[in-house]
Design an enzyme around this catalytic site. Structure first.
Site, PDB file in Angstrom:
ATOM      1  CE1 TYR A  23     -40.133   4.462 -12.491  1.00 34.35           C
ATOM      2  CE2 TYR A  23     -39.286   2.257 -12.916  1.00 34.35           C
ATOM      3  CZ  TYR A  23     -40.350   3.140 -12.857  1.00 34.35           C
ATOM      4  OH  TYR A  23     -41.617   2.701 -13.140  1.00 34.35           O
ATOM      5  CB  THR A  77     -42.188  -4.007 -11.379  1.00 35.86           C
ATOM      6  OG1 THR A  77     -41.780  -5.176 -12.130  1.00 35.86           O
ATOM      7  CG2 THR A  77     -42.151  -4.351  -9.895  1.00 35.86           C
ATOM      8  N   GLY A  78     -43.464  -1.707 -13.360  1.00 29.34           N
ATOM      9  CA  GLY A  78     -43.574  -1.075 -14.668  1.00 29.34           C
ATOM     10  C   GLY A  78     -42.250  -0.634 -15.253  1.00 29.34           C
ATOM     11  CB  SER A 105     -47.069  -3.618 -14.549  1.00 28.70           C
ATOM     12  OG  SER A 105     -47.451  -2.261 -14.521  1.00 28.70           O
ATOM     13  CE  LYS A 251     -49.022  -4.376  -5.690  1.00 31.20           C
ATOM     14  NZ  LYS A 251     -48.616  -2.972  -5.482  1.00 31.20           N
ATOM     15  CG  HIS A 275     -47.071   1.779  -5.059  1.00 28.34           C
ATOM     16  ND1 HIS A 275     -48.256   1.415  -5.652  1.00 28.34           N
ATOM     17  CD2 HIS A 275     -46.207   1.973  -6.080  1.00 28.34           C
ATOM     18  CE1 HIS A 275     -48.121   1.413  -6.960  1.00 28.34           C
ATOM     19  NE2 HIS A 275     -46.875   1.744  -7.252  1.00 28.34           N
ATOM     20  NE  ARG A 278     -41.852   2.797  -7.232  1.00 25.81           N
ATOM     21  CZ  ARG A 278     -40.759   3.186  -7.889  1.00 25.81           C
ATOM     22  NH1 ARG A 278     -39.578   3.112  -7.295  1.00 25.81           N
ATOM     23  NH2 ARG A 278     -40.843   3.631  -9.120  1.00 25.81           N
ATOM     24  CG  ASP A 306     -46.652  -5.056  -2.018  1.00 25.37           C
ATOM     25  OD1 ASP A 306     -46.857  -4.205  -1.122  1.00 25.37           O
ATOM     26  OD2 ASP A 306     -47.032  -4.875  -3.195  1.00 25.37           O
ATOM     27  NE  ARG A 310     -35.271  -5.185  -0.557  1.00 29.04           N
ATOM     28  CZ  ARG A 310     -36.444  -4.662  -0.896  1.00 29.04           C
ATOM     29  NH1 ARG A 310     -37.531  -5.443  -0.941  1.00 29.04           N
ATOM     30  NH2 ARG A 310     -36.551  -3.386  -1.201  1.00 29.04           N
TER      31      ARG A 310
END
Length: 378
Positions: A23, A77-78, A105, A251, A275, A278, A306, A310
């Protein structure tokens, strides 16, 4: 030994059940967008300046009149509760101690109020617009009451991406397969750290609006997916602008025309984002749009980016191409799964150190010294 976020990713892969790791780690379809996000950084090479005294460097960034210790923030983030207990509090407190913004979120495990009790000065709120507009109005009221001065409206997830890596862990929508349940049984450390203290985590912000049978775990996720507003459009954004008197950031923008429209509709800032790969597979990297969007909207609006960040070198490249800063998601989540708040703070420190070292090696004392002259397209 932990030296970077990839080290935390490798540890998280072993600690988390496969469904939870997938996920966080996965993307849409063939995950080509995720690969493009990382490849985009390799298309730019640094051109260092030497013989510059950079013994003292300042990595601080000024966004909306506030000074933060570094040019990055915690991305919204969810459902972080699947990574560890009190996950959202760990992220928020780490951001507070590190002096950077935390963006909560709509689908966080903790509620706005639970984060608000910590009285953070850097608490932003991210909004998903749902079918019932009264819910949006109430969420905005709650966020304002908890001291959130900046609202981030996500506009690129009205239709969820086809996340095949996720789907392989389920027998049907939102129902884990027996193979996944067996895999969970093989991760007793995670069960003890996540499930036993809280049960199956839910969505703290949405509890007041959910029918009782949908208030936990996968049931809440299924209900939320059904409630995303497919009619979201520019008039909706103008309506939100009329309700929100704080700073407004949109966003999920990826085109010059949309960036111009957002500013014309009263947005104070933009987050260029796909995203994290995703949503729509095959999308170009937001990094590839930075220069064009900055030229289109001018220097005044806040321009963040975004997806795929990294390293500190990644952040510096984005600033050189016109960004004010970046949002970081997965690197903090990997660390969260492994070491909670301690891990998140360690990644924040690593990124700050990498940004500072990159600046020194480029001959830059402040973020203002970073510009496109330090880069060459490869």
């Amino acid at each position: 030994m932990i030296l970077n976020s990839e080290d935390y990713r490798n540890k998280a892969r072993h600690i988390l059940p496969k469904f939870a790791f997938d996920y966080v780690d996965g993307g849409a379809e063939s995950e080509s967008t995720m690969q493009l996000n990382r490849h985009a950084f390799s298309k730019w090479g640094f051109i260092p300046s030497v013989l510059v005294d950079c013994d003292e460097r300042d990595t601080s960034a000024n966004w909306f009149g506030n000074t933060f210790s570094a040019p990055f923030a915690v991305a919204p983030t969810g459902y972080n509760g699947m990574l560890c207990h009190y996950a959202d509090e760990h992220l928020a407190l780490a951001a507070g101690q590190s002096g950077i913004p935390y963006i909560q979120s709509t689908v966080s495990t903790s509620s706005i109020e639970e984060i608000g009790k910590h009285n953070l000065k850097n608490h932003w709120f991210q909004l998903y617009v749902l079918r019932d507009r009264s819910v949006t109005e109430d969420l905005l009221s709650r966020a304002k009451h908890q001291g959130c001065e900046t609202l981030v409206v996500s506009v690129d997830a009205v239709y969820f991406g086809n996340r095949e890596r996720d789907k392989r862990n389920y027998s049907k929508a939102f129902h884990l397969s027996w193979k996944s349940k067996l895999n969970i049984a093989m991760h007793p450390y995670w069960v003890g750290k996540v499930i036993l203290p809280q049960g199956v985590p839910g969505f703290g912000n949405l509890i007041p609006y959910l029918p009782e049978k949908y208030r936990k775990g996968v049931s809440a996720a299924a209900y939320f997916a059904e409630q995303m507003d497919p009619t979201l459009d520019w008039e909706t954004l103008s309506w939100i602008r009329s309700l929100w008197d704080g700073k407004l950031v949109i966003k999920g923008v990826m085109s010059v025309n949309d960036a111009r429209q957002a500013i014309a509709r009263g947005c104070d800032g933009i987050v260029l984002s796909n995203h994290g790969g995703r949503q729509l597979d095959g999308t170009i990297s937001p990094l590839d749009m930075l220069q064009d969007v900055r030229e289109a909207i001018g220097q005044t609006p806040l321009l963040l980016v975004d997806s795929g960040f990294r390293r500190g070198t990644d952040i510096v490249k984005a600033i050189a191409l016109g960004a004010n800063g970046v949002l970081i998601g997965r690197p903090f989540l990997y660390a969260l799964a492994v070491e909670g708040q301690k891990g998140v703070m360690k990644v924040m420190d690593i990124l700050k150190q990498e940004v500072g070292l990159t600046m020194a090696q480029l001959g830059c004392k402040t973020l203002g010294d970073i510009d496109a002259s330090l880069l060459k397209s490869l």
